[in-house]
Write a protein that holds these residues in place. Structure first.
Motif, mmCIF file in Angstrom:
data_model
loop_
_atom_site.group_PDB
_atom_site.id
_atom_site.type_symbol
_atom_site.label_atom_id
_atom_site.label_comp_id
_atom_site.label_asym_id
_atom_site.label_seq_id
_atom_site.Cartn_x
_atom_site.Cartn_y
_atom_site.Cartn_z
ATOM 1 N N VAL A 97 51.499 68.186 102.281
ATOM 2 C CA VAL A 97 50.125 68.240 103.468
ATOM 3 C C VAL A 97 49.156 68.763 102.161
ATOM 4 N N GLY A 98 47.853 68.372 102.501
ATOM 5 C CA GLY A 98 46.081 69.031 101.907
ATOM 6 C C GLY A 98 45.636 68.616 103.214
ATOM 7 N N TYR A 99 44.704 69.384 102.226
ATOM 8 C CA TYR A 99 43.467 69.657 103.031
ATOM 9 C C TYR A 99 41.570 70.021 102.089
ATOM 10 N N ALA A 100 40.911 69.195 102.867
ATOM 11 C CA ALA A 100 39.357 68.632 102.160
ATOM 12 C C ALA A 100 38.671 69.645 103.146
ATOM 13 N N THR A 101 37.011 70.268 102.269
ATOM 14 C CA THR A 101 35.895 70.003 103.462
ATOM 15 C C THR A 101 35.528 68.835 102.577
ATOM 16 N N ILE A 102 34.302 68.596 103.618
ATOM 17 C CA ILE A 102 33.527 67.466 103.789
ATOM 18 C C ILE A 102 32.094 67.962 103.962
ATOM 19 N N ILE A 103 32.005 68.095 103.107
ATOM 20 C CA ILE A 103 29.840 68.466 103.397
ATOM 21 C C ILE A 103 29.319 67.261 103.508
ATOM 22 N N SER A 104 28.118 66.925 105.082
ATOM 23 C CA SER A 104 27.695 65.817 104.784
ATOM 24 C C SER A 104 26.283 66.416 105.739
ATOM 25 N N TYR A 105 25.541 66.420 104.501
ATOM 26 C CA TYR A 105 24.112 66.287 103.516
ATOM 27 C C TYR A 105 23.656 65.782 105.160
ATOM 28 N N GLN A 106 23.357 63.945 105.869
ATOM 29 C CA GLN A 106 22.840 63.395 106.229
ATOM 30 C C GLN A 106 23.492 62.728 107.758
ATOM 31 N N ALA A 107 24.251 63.681 108.031
ATOM 32 C CA ALA A 107 24.756 64.105 109.007
ATOM 33 C C ALA A 107 23.635 63.401 110.125
ATOM 34 N N PRO A 108 24.135 63.276 111.640
ATOM 35 C CA PRO A 108 22.937 62.887 112.219
ATOM 36 C C PRO A 108 22.727 64.716 112.576
ATOM 37 N N GLN A 109 20.806 64.569 113.845
ATOM 38 C CA GLN A 109 21.141 65.854 113.923
ATOM 39 C C GLN A 109 21.767 66.566 114.481
ATOM 40 N N ALA A 110 22.536 65.332 116.089
ATOM 41 C CA ALA A 110 23.300 66.113 116.824
ATOM 42 C C ALA A 110 24.910 66.939 116.072
ATOM 43 N N GLU A 111 24.967 66.254 115.550
ATOM 44 C CA GLU A 111 26.039 66.352 114.478
ATOM 45 C C GLU A 111 26.369 67.284 113.381
ATOM 46 N N ALA A 112 27.521 68.003 113.330
ATOM 47 C CA ALA A 112 27.966 69.046 112.084
ATOM 48 C C ALA A 112 27.699 68.474 111.084
ATOM 49 N N ARG A 113 27.306 69.461 110.064
ATOM 50 C CA ARG A 113 26.771 69.104 108.828
ATOM 51 C C ARG A 113 28.497 68.880 107.501
ATOM 52 N N GLY A 114 29.545 68.428 108.899
ATOM 53 C CA GLY A 114 30.134 68.832 107.940
ATOM 54 C C GLY A 114 32.218 68.944 108.931
ATOM 55 N N TYR A 115 32.737 68.408 108.754
ATOM 56 C CA TYR A 115 34.067 68.432 108.607
ATOM 57 C C TYR A 115 35.335 68.460 107.512
ATOM 58 N N VAL A 116 36.650 68.728 107.765
ATOM 59 C CA VAL A 116 38.066 68.935 107.228
ATOM 60 C C VAL A 116 38.583 67.484 107.580
ATOM 61 N N VAL A 117 39.224 67.083 106.041
ATOM 62 C CA VAL A 117 40.342 65.640 106.435
ATOM 63 C C VAL A 117 41.723 66.002 105.678
ATOM 64 N N LYS A 118 42.763 64.970 106.314
ATOM 65 C CA LYS A 118 43.492 65.806 105.494
ATOM 66 C C LYS A 118 44.789 64.573 105.608
ATOM 67 N N THR A 119 45.985 64.789 104.813
ATOM 68 C CA THR A 119 47.395 64.395 104.199
ATOM 69 C C THR A 119 47.828 64.322 104.848
ATOM 70 N N GLU A 120 49.679 63.868 105.173
ATOM 71 C CA GLU A 120 50.033 64.072 105.464
ATOM 72 C C GLU A 120 51.038 63.545 104.527
ATOM 73 N N ASP A 121 50.595 62.945 103.376
ATOM 74 C CA ASP A 121 51.971 61.743 102.781
ATOM 75 C C ASP A 121 51.698 62.210 100.954
ATOM 76 N N GLY A 122 50.990 63.005 100.705
ATOM 77 C CA GLY A 122 51.308 63.704 99.330
ATOM 78 C C GLY A 122 49.691 63.222 99.092
ATOM 79 N N GLY A 123 48.705 62.679 99.687
ATOM 80 C CA GLY A 123 47.552 62.291 99.397
ATOM 81 C C GLY A 123 46.757 61.170 98.896
ATOM 82 N N GLU A 124 47.407 59.940 99.535
ATOM 83 C CA GLU A 124 47.832 58.129 99.498
ATOM 84 C C GLU A 124 46.760 58.301 101.043
#
Length: 360
Positions: free
Chosen positions: A248-275
């Protein structure tokens, strides 16, 4: 489940660690007394050798040290024109300092990307590679220790490119340089789960407006790398990684060009060793940009952001606001002698959270 690296740190100090997850009302992050920082929105680097001995650095080219678990800090080193982007210590004496290098932030003139100290951070010597062309700057350092022995030290960068890495397989005595531009445009974080399996966080292009967030994986100790995640939107980069287990792993993503109504970032997750990776929504706040991330186990973790932090206790299904400071870029878990853990979060300031041992 405890991370492999945290387990190794505990074994190395002879401690027995069983962390309970206390009620939220019992948890309080405390702001530590540190020197004011006004250069930009965040300080990036903090490291600990043990529960008492730690260091932090920032964009003013300064290193501070604590010998009492963060209650007091003393300036021990400064170099004008250096931007301290990353810090890692193999033990209380040997440490590595990553400088972002010139051309990205104003006022950064130091062209040496990586330094080593053998006296607890008081003096630092520039590292020059024995093979390959010197890289431009460093955003991340990974010190892989197994059974108390340093197997590898890797330093990579940088934000805005170009992508390059310095590698050592003799406990940091010598390094070789690698051009990584063939597989990624930036290197922003490095994390090895074991001697064979590792990950790089970065972006597909050096130009931030064109780049997609990218995660690379190696299964052969870094000899070869392949992309296992690319975001679906340009203007993204993958900032920080957290692997509470090999699966299990997590990573932060910065979204510099996200639409104005959306958050400028999010998190992604893996549950199979990063595949494979899936998106987790942390916040709908359009002003929120995620930076640092760390997990105590597969379910319980924290993410720092520009307008404040968030915490989850269910593997990212739900998130709650966490008063851990602004623009937290790095979160460290440090085992204590009594069996508990202290979390340190560095951003605009430094905050500390004590988690008790099981049964207390």
């Amino acid at each position: 489940m405890m991370t492999r690296r945290l387990r190794q740190a505990v074994l190395a100090t002879g401690l027995t660690l069983a962390v309970a997850i206390p009620a939220r009302a019992d948890e309080h992050w405390t702001k530590l007394p540190t020197a004011p920082y006004t250069l930009n929105n965040k300080q990036d680097a903090i490291a600990f050798a043990d529960a008492l001995t730690g260091w932090y650095g920032n964009g003013t080219g300064r290193i501070y040290r604590t010998d009492d678990g963060g209650e007091a800090w003393t300036g021990i080193w400064t170099k004008q024109g250096t931007y301290v982007r990353a810090l890692e210590f193999a033990d209380a004496q040997t440490g590595f300092l990553g400088n972002i290098g010139p051309g990205y932030f104003p006022g950064v003139t130091d062209r040496q990307p990586l330094y080593v100290s053998h006296d607890g951070g008081v003096h630092w010597a520039a590292i020059k590679p024995v093979a390959g062309r010197q890289i431009t700057g460093v955003c991340a350092i990974d010190v892989l220790k197994v059974d108390g022995k340093v197997l590898a030290v890797r330093a990579g960068g940088r934000v805005g490119g170009p992508a390059g890495m310095l590698e050592s397989f003799d406990e940091g005595r010598s390094f070789r340089a690698r051009d990584m531009s063939g597989v990624t445009g930036m290197i922003l974080d490095i994390h090895f789960v074991d001697a064979d399996t590792g990950f790089i966080a970065g972006a597909s292009e050096a130009e931030e407006d064109k780049a997609h967030a990218r995660i690379l994986k190696t299964a052969d100790g870094g000899k070869s790398w392949r992309a296992v995640f690319d975001s679906d939107r340009a203007g993204d980069n993958n900032w920080k990684l957290a692997f509470p287990s090999a699966r299990v792993g997590y990573a932060t993503i910065i979204s510099y060009q996200a639409p104005q109504a959306e958050a400028r970032g999010y998190v992604v997750k893996t549950e199979d060793g990063g595949e494979h990776w899936r998106r987790l929504t942390v916040s709908h706040d359009s002003d929120w940009i995620p930076y640092g991330i760390a997990f105590l186990d597969e379910e319980r973790g924290f993410v720092g952001g520009s307008t404040g932090g968030y915490a989850t206790s269910d593997g990212g299904k739900t998130w709650a606001k966490e008063d851990m400071g602004l623009s937290v870029n790095k979160i460290r878990f440090v085992p204590r002698a009594n069996g508990g853990i202290t979390a340190f979060a560095i951003g605009k300031d430094i905050y500390k959270l004590d988690l008790p041992a099981k049964g207390r």
